[in-house]
Motif scaffolding. Structure first.
Motif, mmCIF file in Angstrom:
data_model
loop_
_atom_site.group_PDB
_atom_site.id
_atom_site.type_symbol
_atom_site.label_atom_id
_atom_site.label_comp_id
_atom_site.label_asym_id
_atom_site.label_seq_id
_atom_site.Cartn_x
_atom_site.Cartn_y
_atom_site.Cartn_z
ATOM 1 N N ARG A 5 0.826 -1.207 0.000
ATOM 2 C CA ARG A 5 0.000 0.000 0.000
ATOM 3 C C ARG A 5 0.866 1.266 0.000
ATOM 4 N NH1 ARG A 5 -4.972 1.544 4.084
ATOM 5 N NH2 ARG A 5 -5.717 3.232 2.792
ATOM 6 N N TYR A 6 1.931 1.253 0.783
ATOM 7 C CA TYR A 6 2.839 2.415 0.879
ATOM 8 C C TYR A 6 4.266 1.957 0.601
ATOM 9 C CZ TYR A 6 -1.040 4.909 3.005
ATOM 10 O OH TYR A 6 -2.259 5.513 3.223
ATOM 11 N N PRO A 7 4.572 1.673 -0.658
ATOM 12 C CA PRO A 7 5.881 1.096 -0.988
ATOM 13 C C PRO A 7 7.068 2.008 -0.662
ATOM 14 C CG PRO A 7 4.708 1.733 -2.982
ATOM 15 C CD PRO A 7 3.742 1.875 -1.847
ATOM 16 N N ILE A 8 6.839 3.305 -0.554
ATOM 17 C CA ILE A 8 7.932 4.213 -0.176
ATOM 18 C C ILE A 8 7.661 4.836 1.189
ATOM 19 C CG2 ILE A 8 8.575 4.708 -2.578
ATOM 20 C CD1 ILE A 8 7.187 7.490 -2.185
ATOM 21 N N GLY A 9 6.692 4.299 1.899
ATOM 22 C CA GLY A 9 6.301 4.850 3.188
ATOM 23 C C GLY A 9 5.305 5.990 3.004
ATOM 24 N N LYS A 10 4.798 6.468 4.127
ATOM 25 C CA LYS A 10 3.856 7.589 4.101
ATOM 26 C C LYS A 10 4.637 8.895 3.948
ATOM 27 C CE LYS A 10 0.273 5.199 6.626
ATOM 28 N NZ LYS A 10 -0.659 5.199 7.756
ATOM 29 N N PRO A 11 3.957 9.967 3.536
ATOM 30 C CA PRO A 11 4.669 11.240 3.353
ATOM 31 C C PRO A 11 5.347 11.677 4.651
ATOM 32 C CG PRO A 11 2.381 11.426 2.616
ATOM 33 C CD PRO A 11 2.525 10.093 3.258
ATOM 34 N N ASN A 12 6.542 12.192 4.501
ATOM 35 C CA ASN A 12 7.305 12.684 5.641
ATOM 36 C C ASN A 12 7.849 14.067 5.276
ATOM 37 O OD1 ASN A 12 8.688 12.934 8.023
ATOM 38 N ND2 ASN A 12 10.349 11.567 7.434
ATOM 39 N N ILE A 13 7.014 15.064 5.441
ATOM 40 C CA ILE A 13 7.372 16.434 5.069
ATOM 41 C C ILE A 13 8.044 17.088 6.279
ATOM 42 C CG2 ILE A 13 6.509 18.642 4.191
ATOM 43 C CD1 ILE A 13 6.030 16.183 2.308
ATOM 44 N N PRO A 14 9.259 17.588 6.117
ATOM 45 C CA PRO A 14 9.942 18.202 7.264
ATOM 46 C C PRO A 14 9.226 19.460 7.748
ATOM 47 C CG PRO A 14 11.215 18.520 5.240
ATOM 48 C CD PRO A 14 10.047 17.645 4.894
ATOM 49 N N LYS A 15 9.360 19.731 9.035
ATOM 50 C CA LYS A 15 8.746 20.947 9.601
ATOM 51 C C LYS A 15 9.404 22.199 9.019
ATOM 52 C CE LYS A 15 6.610 19.296 13.718
ATOM 53 N NZ LYS A 15 5.342 19.000 13.116
ATOM 54 N N GLU A 16 10.706 22.155 8.865
ATOM 55 C CA GLU A 16 11.455 23.248 8.238
ATOM 56 C C GLU A 16 11.770 22.841 6.809
ATOM 57 O OE1 GLU A 16 12.137 26.248 9.620
ATOM 58 O OE2 GLU A 16 10.985 25.578 11.373
ATOM 59 N N ILE A 17 11.121 23.493 5.870
ATOM 60 C CA ILE A 17 11.298 23.166 4.456
ATOM 61 C C ILE A 17 12.304 24.137 3.852
ATOM 62 C CG2 ILE A 17 10.136 23.021 2.216
ATOM 63 C CD1 ILE A 17 7.579 22.239 3.796
ATOM 64 N N SER A 18 13.367 23.572 3.325
ATOM 65 C CA SER A 18 14.448 24.395 2.767
ATOM 66 C C SER A 18 14.223 24.665 1.286
ATOM 67 C CB SER A 18 15.792 23.675 2.952
ATOM 68 O OG SER A 18 15.851 22.531 2.113
ATOM 69 N N ASP A 19 14.979 25.612 0.782
ATOM 70 C CA ASP A 19 14.970 25.901 -0.656
ATOM 71 C C ASP A 19 15.390 24.655 -1.427
ATOM 72 O OD1 ASP A 19 14.694 27.695 -2.891
ATOM 73 O OD2 ASP A 19 16.889 27.820 -2.965
ATOM 74 N N ARG A 20 16.325 23.908 -0.868
ATOM 75 C CA ARG A 20 16.788 22.675 -1.509
ATOM 76 C C ARG A 20 15.657 21.647 -1.597
ATOM 77 N NH1 ARG A 20 22.337 19.455 -0.490
ATOM 78 N NH2 ARG A 20 21.818 17.650 -1.756
ATOM 79 N N ASN A 21 14.871 21.506 -0.509
ATOM 80 C CA ASN A 21 13.712 20.611 -0.546
ATOM 81 C C ASN A 21 12.798 20.982 -1.706
ATOM 82 O OD1 ASN A 21 13.542 20.813 3.016
ATOM 83 N ND2 ASN A 21 14.099 18.963 1.901
ATOM 84 N N ILE A 22 12.484 22.283 -1.796
ATOM 85 C CA ILE A 22 11.570 22.763 -2.844
ATOM 86 C C ILE A 22 12.110 22.414 -4.223
ATOM 87 C CG2 ILE A 22 10.504 24.815 -3.885
ATOM 88 C CD1 ILE A 22 9.331 24.129 -1.141
ATOM 89 N N LYS A 23 13.392 22.682 -4.457
ATOM 90 C CA LYS A 23 13.987 22.402 -5.768
ATOM 91 C C LYS A 23 13.952 20.913 -6.091
ATOM 92 C CE LYS A 23 16.810 26.504 -6.055
ATOM 93 N NZ LYS A 23 18.078 27.142 -5.832
#
Length: 175
Positions: A5-23
């Motif tokens: 059902r979740y082959p890569i796991g559930k979403p894990n969005i960091p609390k602090e989202i960096s510019d690098r995350n966005i890119k």
């Protein structure tokens, strides 16, 4: 079962989202339609009509779901930037997946839609400012606040999540 059902796991969005995350997330969104097209392009109708897990959707339904879901997400971005803290409209994705176009329709329709949508969506996402990314919509289930930067991460995960459903099935079936 949970791995199917979740082959890569559930979403894990960091609390602090960096510019690098966005890119990185925008790059995933950018590459997804063409990667998906390559993954499914040689599958037969019987293969496309195979469920990736018991009680899950067929590959065909997953492809159509991605187009439906990503269109909805794109609209949510537009609402968030043109309205003040909009309460978004949800939809019954399970019911949409049972409609005839999702169950029987040619996947090329949704692949082409995804390519065009993602090209436009990525162009749009790259224009957003930090101020834009902090804007949010309200999800009516639990009145959850979702910022646009979080939503980019959620949809990058969504791309990888459904890609993995199909890829893992292809590997399991040795197609």
């Amino acid at each position: 079962m949970e791995n199917l059902r979740y082959p890569i796991g559930k979403p894990n969005i960091p609390k602090e989202i960096s510019d690098r995350n966005i890119k990185e997330w925008i790059e995933i969104i950018e590459l997804f339609p063409r990667k998906l097209k390559k993954l499914v392009s040689n599958l037969s109708d019987d293969q496309l009509n195979t469920k990736y897990r018991n009680e899950g959707w067929t590959i065909r339904q997953v492809v159509h779901h991605c187009a439906d879901s990503h269109h909805n997400s794109y609209t949510r971005f537009k609402w968030t930037l043109t309205e003040n803290k909009p309460i978004i409209k949800t939809y019954y994705e399970d019911r949409w997946a049972e409609l005839k176009d999702s169950k029987d329709g040619p996947i090329g329709l949704s692949i082409n839609s995804l390519i065009a949508l993602h090209d436009k969506w990525v162009y749009f996402l790259k224009l957003l400012t930090f101020e834009d990314l902090d804007k949010y919509f309200i999800h009516p289930e639990g009145n959850e606040i979702v910022t646009l930067k979080e939503n980019i991460g959620i949809y990058a995960w969504h791309c990888n999540h459904h890609y993995a459903h199909i890829e893992h099935l292809i590997k399991r079936k040795n197609w």
